[in-house]
Scaffold this motif. Structure first.
Motif, mmCIF file in Angstrom:
data_model
loop_
_atom_site.group_PDB
_atom_site.id
_atom_site.type_symbol
_atom_site.label_atom_id
_atom_site.label_comp_id
_atom_site.label_asym_id
_atom_site.label_seq_id
_atom_site.Cartn_x
_atom_site.Cartn_y
_atom_site.Cartn_z
ATOM 1 N N UNK A 269 7.052 -4.088 -12.537
ATOM 2 C CA UNK A 269 6.884 -4.336 -11.107
ATOM 3 C C UNK A 269 6.130 -5.643 -10.861
ATOM 4 N N UNK A 270 5.206 -5.970 -11.771
ATOM 5 C CA UNK A 270 4.392 -7.167 -11.598
ATOM 6 C C UNK A 270 5.236 -8.428 -11.442
ATOM 7 N N UNK A 271 6.301 -8.528 -12.222
ATOM 8 C CA UNK A 271 7.158 -9.714 -12.114
ATOM 9 C C UNK A 271 7.978 -9.639 -10.827
ATOM 10 N N UNK A 272 8.466 -8.437 -10.519
ATOM 11 C CA UNK A 272 9.307 -8.276 -9.317
ATOM 12 C C UNK A 272 8.499 -8.569 -8.047
ATOM 13 N N UNK B 61 11.438 -1.769 -8.739
ATOM 14 C CA UNK B 61 10.493 -0.773 -8.241
ATOM 15 C C UNK B 61 10.232 0.296 -9.294
ATOM 16 N N UNK B 62 9.019 0.865 -9.298
ATOM 17 C CA UNK B 62 8.766 1.996 -10.200
ATOM 18 C C UNK B 62 9.805 3.096 -9.990
ATOM 19 N N UNK B 63 10.292 3.643 -11.086
ATOM 20 C CA UNK B 63 11.484 4.495 -10.998
ATOM 21 C C UNK B 63 11.231 5.899 -10.463
ATOM 22 N N UNK C 152 0.867 -1.205 0.000
ATOM 23 C CA UNK C 152 0.000 0.000 0.000
ATOM 24 C C UNK C 152 0.896 1.246 0.000
ATOM 25 N N UNK C 153 1.924 1.181 0.849
ATOM 26 C CA UNK C 153 2.846 2.324 0.941
ATOM 27 C C UNK C 153 3.478 2.640 -0.406
ATOM 28 N N UNK C 154 3.819 1.575 -1.127
ATOM 29 C CA UNK C 154 4.463 1.773 -2.433
ATOM 30 C C UNK C 154 3.587 2.619 -3.358
ATOM 31 N N UNK D 220 0.373 2.400 -14.638
ATOM 32 C CA UNK D 220 1.303 2.658 -15.752
ATOM 33 C C UNK D 220 2.757 2.543 -15.290
ATOM 34 N N UNK D 221 3.055 3.130 -14.121
ATOM 35 C CA UNK D 221 4.427 3.020 -13.598
ATOM 36 C C UNK D 221 4.792 1.556 -13.322
ATOM 37 N N UNK D 222 3.853 0.824 -12.744
ATOM 38 C CA UNK D 222 4.090 -0.600 -12.440
ATOM 39 C C UNK D 222 4.433 -1.362 -13.715
ATOM 40 N N UNK D 223 3.642 -1.080 -14.739
ATOM 41 C CA UNK D 223 3.830 -1.806 -15.993
ATOM 42 C C UNK D 223 5.154 -1.427 -16.646
#
Lengths: 210, 287
Positions: A61-64, B87-89, A5-7, A54-57
């Motif tokens: 991030x999904x794989x990480x 992590x998102x950059x 959530x924090x992320x 969008x940032x996740x994609x």
């Protein structure tokens, strides 16, 4: 869970300046009577959360996230909880600002009308996000936008056909019922929509090949 | 010796590519280098170990536990660096600390900030402002700051300059000082692995074609350089693969000492992982 959530919230915090400028522009427009601030509620909430997808994609991030403990399970749950937090925060801000605009412009605060409009916008926000999230998880942010446009187009066409060729009396009865019991029906509907959407997203994500 | 990672008959089918019965065993306290050309199946194998991909068959055990049934328990003790996945950059190293301390039970903020200082990484700058080498070092700092027992690294040195690569290798060597810890590292930069790996596993077109200790490979294997006439006299069963070069033949042999006793050819070099890879993939067998 809290970490996930924090992320999302930290990502939104990183864009806080842009959001503040946007809010200021709309505030000025609201003071000039060009638009109602309430409509900013779905716009802001959806835009802010879409940007996290969008940032996740973009950074995969999904794989990480799946390599982290309970990542697959908690990241979907966290996205919905972050959404609820953002909706609550946006609703509070927009409500206060709407009261302020109303007071400055007319010297009175029209509580009833503002509350009903915000409630309606809140419903629209949750309805929109409940549809968007499963599409995001299924198709990714780029394709999901196209899929959603197609869905909206199809719904509009279907709506047009239904209102033209079918008897609408049962629908009118439902709307009359909602009109009387809206304070109970709409919150229940919002919770249900979010819950069903969450379950669908979770299922999609669990089966997703990343 | 206790095994920290065991993969048995791992299979995964894609359109046009297939992992076929991959078997890997990594003993505790060791570093395994996982080599192969791009698209050979290294990342797919790592994704299967981490249960990122679906619908694969076979058995994967980490710390003796099933990677799917005991996922949470296992992942608490694994550190990962994945190729281009992080992590998102827009987040900063400080943000990452704040996130990770609520994800890993054993997250050690003090250790994380020590690594940031050691690697000269800024705490408050967004990841997108960091150079590729700095970003990779940050990924490694994140991977090792919860005291993992196993590091799974996918191409951790790809795209780095020699200085940064050297620093990254030093970090891994520091990590492995604790004999309880192991590293599974995939790379196509084979020279890095020649320095640190205890075992080398070679994957090609989805199949494991070789898995040996580094000593066995670098001490026993050899590359024979000979003329066409000399080559024609060599028994086919005495070499693995050969390559016809402009002026000579290069032949990969499994044991250069045995070969040199049998044939009177003087030029037998030790193998490097790079020429082993080239000959295994590009070399021919039929004469």
């Amino acid at each position: 869970m809290l970490g996930f959530i924090k992320k999302d919230l930290l990502m939104i915090k990183s864009n806080i300046k842009i959001l503040a400028i946007l809010l200021l522009i709309y505030l000025v427009m609201a003071f000039q009577g060009q638009m109602s601030l309430s409509f900013l509620l779905p716009f802001l909430s959806v835009m802010v959360m879409m940007s996290t997808f969008s940032y996740d994609s973009y950074n995969k991030w999904d794989a990480y996230v799946i390599s982290l403990p309970n990542g697959r399970k908690n990241s979907v749950k966290a996205k919905y909880l972050a959404t609820i937090i953002i909706i609550i925060l946006t609703t509070i801000i927009i409500t206060i600002l709407s009261f302020a605009v109303s007071y400055v412009k007319t010297n009175i605060i029209d509580f009833g009308s503002i509350t009903v409009t915000i409630f309606g916008c809140l419903f629209a926000t949750i309805l929109l996000q409940s549809f968007i999230y499963p599409a995001m998880y299924k198709f990714g942010p780029e394709k999901a936008r196209i899929v959603l446009m197609v869905i909206v187009f199809c719904v509009a066409i279907a709506g047009g056909i239904v209102t033209t060729y079918f008897d609408l009396s049962p629908l009118i009865k439902i709307l009359e019922f909602i009109n009387v019991y809206w304070l109970i029906v709409i919150p229940i509907a919002m919770i249900l929509m979010l819950y069903i959407s969450y379950k669908i997203s979770e299922r999609i994500y669990f089966k997703k090949e990343i | 010796m206790e095994n920290i990672l065991e993969i048995r008959n791992l299979c995964k089918k894609y359109n046009g590519f297939e992992l076929q019965n991959v078997n890997i065993t990594l003993p505790k306290g060791m570093i395994m280098g996982f080599i192969g050309e791009n698209g050979a199946g290294k990342t797919t194998t790592i994704k299967a170990i981490l249960d990122i991909i679906k619908n694969y068959t076979g058995e994967i055990k980490i710390f003796g536990l099933d990677n799917r049934k005991d996922e949470k328990k296992i992942k608490e003790d694994i550190g990962v660096v994945l190729d281009d996945m992080f992590f998102p950059e827009i987040l900063t190293p400080n943000d990452i600390n704040s996130v990770m301390k609520d994800i890993y039970k054993n997250w050690d903020s003090e250790l994380y900030f020590k690594y940031l200082t050691d690697f000269a990484l800024p705490k408050t700058k967004a990841i997108k402002t960091l150079s590729k080498g700095m970003r990779k070092k940050l990924e490694i700092a994140v991977a090792i700051s919860h005291h993992p027992k196993l590091l799974i690294l996918d191409e951790p040195t790809a795209g780095l300059d020699p200085i940064a690569r050297n620093e990254v290798i030093d970090i891994f060597q520091g990590f492995i000082q604790n004999e309880e810890c192991s590293i599974f590292i995939s790379s196509h930069i084979t020279s890095d692995l020649e320095h640190i790996a205890d075992y080398i596993t070679f994957i090609n077109a989805g199949k494991i074609i070789l898995s040996k200790t580094r000593e066995e490979l670098l001490e026993d294997y050899g590359i024979v350089k000979c003329s066409k006439e000399e080559f024609e006299k060599i028994d086919k069963s005495d070499f693995i693969k050969y390559k016809k070069c402009k002026y000579e033949y290069e032949i990969l042999v499994e044991n250069r000492k045995i070969f040199s006793r049998k044939y009177s050819i003087n030029t037998i070099d030790r193998v490097t992982l790079e020429n082993l890879m080239v000959l295994m993939i590009k070399g021919e067998k039929e004469c």
